[in-house]
Design a protein around this motif. Sequence first.
Motif, mmCIF file in Angstrom:
data_model
loop_
_atom_site.group_PDB
_atom_site.id
_atom_site.type_symbol
_atom_site.label_atom_id
_atom_site.label_comp_id
_atom_site.label_asym_id
_atom_site.label_seq_id
_atom_site.Cartn_x
_atom_site.Cartn_y
_atom_site.Cartn_z
ATOM 1 N N VAL A 1 -13.187 -30.843 12.428
ATOM 2 C CA VAL A 1 -13.623 -29.927 11.301
ATOM 3 C C VAL A 1 -12.503 -29.944 10.634
ATOM 4 O O VAL A 1 -12.937 -29.284 9.150
ATOM 5 C CB VAL A 1 -14.048 -28.548 11.647
ATOM 6 N N GLN A 2 -11.812 -31.302 10.084
ATOM 7 C CA GLN A 2 -11.420 -31.501 8.501
ATOM 8 C C GLN A 2 -12.126 -31.848 7.759
ATOM 9 O O GLN A 2 -12.673 -32.527 7.756
ATOM 10 C CB GLN A 2 -10.780 -32.609 8.989
ATOM 11 N N THR A 3 -11.388 -30.776 6.319
ATOM 12 C CA THR A 3 -12.057 -31.613 4.954
ATOM 13 C C THR A 3 -11.367 -31.617 3.999
ATOM 14 O O THR A 3 -10.315 -31.651 4.653
ATOM 15 C CB THR A 3 -12.787 -29.680 4.750
ATOM 16 N N GLY A 4 -12.241 -31.689 3.422
ATOM 17 C CA GLY A 4 -10.585 -31.992 1.613
ATOM 18 C C GLY A 4 -10.756 -33.388 0.901
ATOM 19 O O GLY A 4 -11.557 -34.614 1.622
ATOM 20 N N PRO A 5 -9.927 -33.689 0.203
ATOM 21 C CA PRO A 5 -9.852 -34.640 -0.684
ATOM 22 C C PRO A 5 -9.133 -36.316 0.731
ATOM 23 O O PRO A 5 -10.444 -37.060 -0.240
ATOM 24 C CB PRO A 5 -9.152 -34.579 -1.929
ATOM 25 N N ALA A 6 -8.582 -35.942 0.964
ATOM 26 C CA ALA A 6 -8.397 -36.586 2.273
ATOM 27 C C ALA A 6 -9.594 -37.368 2.637
ATOM 28 O O ALA A 6 -9.400 -38.817 2.638
ATOM 29 C CB ALA A 6 -7.131 -36.483 2.636
ATOM 30 N N VAL A 7 -9.888 -36.826 3.545
ATOM 31 C CA VAL A 7 -10.800 -37.202 4.490
ATOM 32 C C VAL A 7 -12.293 -37.591 3.642
ATOM 33 O O VAL A 7 -12.662 -38.746 4.061
ATOM 34 C CB VAL A 7 -11.237 -35.631 5.209
ATOM 35 N N ARG A 8 -11.979 -37.325 2.372
ATOM 36 C CA ARG A 8 -13.330 -37.676 1.886
ATOM 37 C C ARG A 8 -13.618 -38.948 0.866
ATOM 38 O O ARG A 8 -13.975 -39.534 0.258
ATOM 39 C CB ARG A 8 -13.676 -36.887 1.084
ATOM 40 N N HIS A 9 -12.307 -39.839 0.669
ATOM 41 C CA HIS A 9 -11.306 -40.572 0.533
ATOM 42 C C HIS A 9 -11.298 -40.248 -1.439
ATOM 43 O O HIS A 9 -11.950 -40.646 -2.274
ATOM 44 C CB HIS A 9 -11.725 -42.322 0.900
ATOM 45 N N ASP A 10 -11.062 -38.905 -1.959
ATOM 46 C CA ASP A 10 -11.488 -38.853 -2.824
ATOM 47 C C ASP A 10 -10.039 -39.383 -3.876
ATOM 48 O O ASP A 10 -9.251 -38.379 -4.135
ATOM 49 C CB ASP A 10 -11.569 -37.276 -3.381
ATOM 50 N N ALA A 11 -10.135 -40.029 -4.087
ATOM 51 C CA ALA A 11 -9.247 -40.768 -5.255
ATOM 52 C C ALA A 11 -8.817 -40.354 -6.517
ATOM 53 O O ALA A 11 -7.359 -40.237 -6.785
ATOM 54 C CB ALA A 11 -9.180 -42.575 -5.350
ATOM 55 N N ALA A 12 -9.326 -40.136 -6.845
ATOM 56 C CA ALA A 12 -9.572 -39.329 -8.689
ATOM 57 C C ALA A 12 -8.443 -37.696 -8.549
ATOM 58 O O ALA A 12 -8.182 -37.241 -8.792
ATOM 59 C CB ALA A 12 -10.945 -38.937 -9.077
ATOM 60 N N THR A 13 -9.416 -36.965 -7.433
ATOM 61 C CA THR A 13 -8.637 -35.728 -6.631
ATOM 62 C C THR A 13 -6.964 -36.039 -6.028
ATOM 63 O O THR A 13 -6.231 -35.477 -6.676
ATOM 64 C CB THR A 13 -9.791 -34.692 -5.874
ATOM 65 N N LEU A 14 -6.880 -37.063 -5.140
ATOM 66 C CA LEU A 14 -5.445 -37.146 -4.475
ATOM 67 C C LEU A 14 -4.737 -37.574 -5.774
ATOM 68 O O LEU A 14 -3.548 -37.403 -5.684
ATOM 69 C CB LEU A 14 -6.154 -38.685 -3.828
ATOM 70 N N ALA A 15 -4.510 -38.575 -6.583
ATOM 71 C CA ALA A 15 -4.073 -38.566 -7.599
ATOM 72 C C ALA A 15 -3.307 -38.172 -8.055
ATOM 73 O O ALA A 15 -2.269 -37.499 -9.209
ATOM 74 C CB ALA A 15 -4.658 -40.269 -8.422
ATOM 75 N N ARG A 16 -4.520 -37.085 -9.184
ATOM 76 C CA ARG A 16 -4.472 -35.602 -9.956
ATOM 77 C C ARG A 16 -3.731 -34.638 -9.520
ATOM 78 O O ARG A 16 -2.973 -34.111 -9.491
ATOM 79 C CB ARG A 16 -5.984 -34.715 -10.375
ATOM 80 N N HIS A 17 -3.397 -35.012 -7.544
ATOM 81 C CA HIS A 17 -2.699 -33.996 -7.069
ATOM 82 C C HIS A 17 -1.118 -34.258 -7.015
ATOM 83 O O HIS A 17 0.010 -33.559 -7.498
ATOM 84 C CB HIS A 17 -2.871 -33.074 -5.621
ATOM 85 N N GLN A 18 -0.854 -35.243 -7.030
ATOM 86 C CA GLN A 18 0.150 -35.765 -6.654
ATOM 87 C C GLN A 18 0.932 -36.552 -7.742
ATOM 88 O O GLN A 18 1.769 -35.500 -8.006
ATOM 89 C CB GLN A 18 0.116 -37.525 -6.080
#
Length: 277
Positions: A223-240
């Motif tokens: 039941v994992q969710t979130g930008p990591a599991v979606r491979h949402d590169a833009a959101t991951l980069a923004r968060h970092q």
Amino acid sequence: MSQPSIRRQIILLGAGQVARHLGPALARAGHTLTHVWSRTPASAAALAAEIPGALPTTSLDLTTLPPAGLYIICVPDGAVAGVLAAARFPAAALVVHTAGALPLSVFDAVAGLRGGVLYPLQTFSAGRQIDWPTVPLCVEAATAADQQGLLQVARSLSQVVEVVATPQRQTLHVAAVFACNFTNHLLGIGHALLQEAALPFALLAPLIQETVQKALDQPPFTVQTGPAVRHDAATLARHQAMLAPHPGWQQIYKQLTASIQEQQMGAGANKQEPPRL
């Protein structure tokens, strides 16, 4: 809980958070706690004052311990071996520790000692009430007779009692660190980030509650969710980028993202897929 069929005379060695919760609970369950020992006399006196009939031990060197049916060591894991080496227990005394990570074999260094484990799988903090009937208690002993005796003590406190051998208990402890200690640290990071943004932590409460309940209802990885599991590169980069002022937290973010994606890739590789031409 029902009163124990065999009431024990117990001495607590330690007066930290585990002892401060366990001691009064044992007394309420009908056992007799005669003494409390601590490396800090004031701590022993404070805990003894909370347990009817208990007295702080008068000796700090552990060489004149009063007799008891059970000695429970409630000190930090790294101090258990030192307590065992310094103490002079009566012949054939039954002594247990409450640690999740320490093996039963820690008692082998003391000849003639009957060793055991009474590990409460719970987090203990000052000012928090513990619902002891729901706390899993893991028991281990070198002999069947001692194991049965510890089971009786455990069942006087909790409805969830298991015999758990050292290797499984140590795995359980590692799992508990991930599920409790690491999770709390991540919640602390979330709390701190919201403070920086002048937002209340309570905003996360429904999300946290749903996340935990969902993980209890189903295998968490499924039941994992979130930008990591979606491979949402833009959101991951923004968060970092937003975490740049906190490089330690930024590194945690990157490591957890990588772990989530690696786990999901592994799960995908194990799925049966139709052959491809």
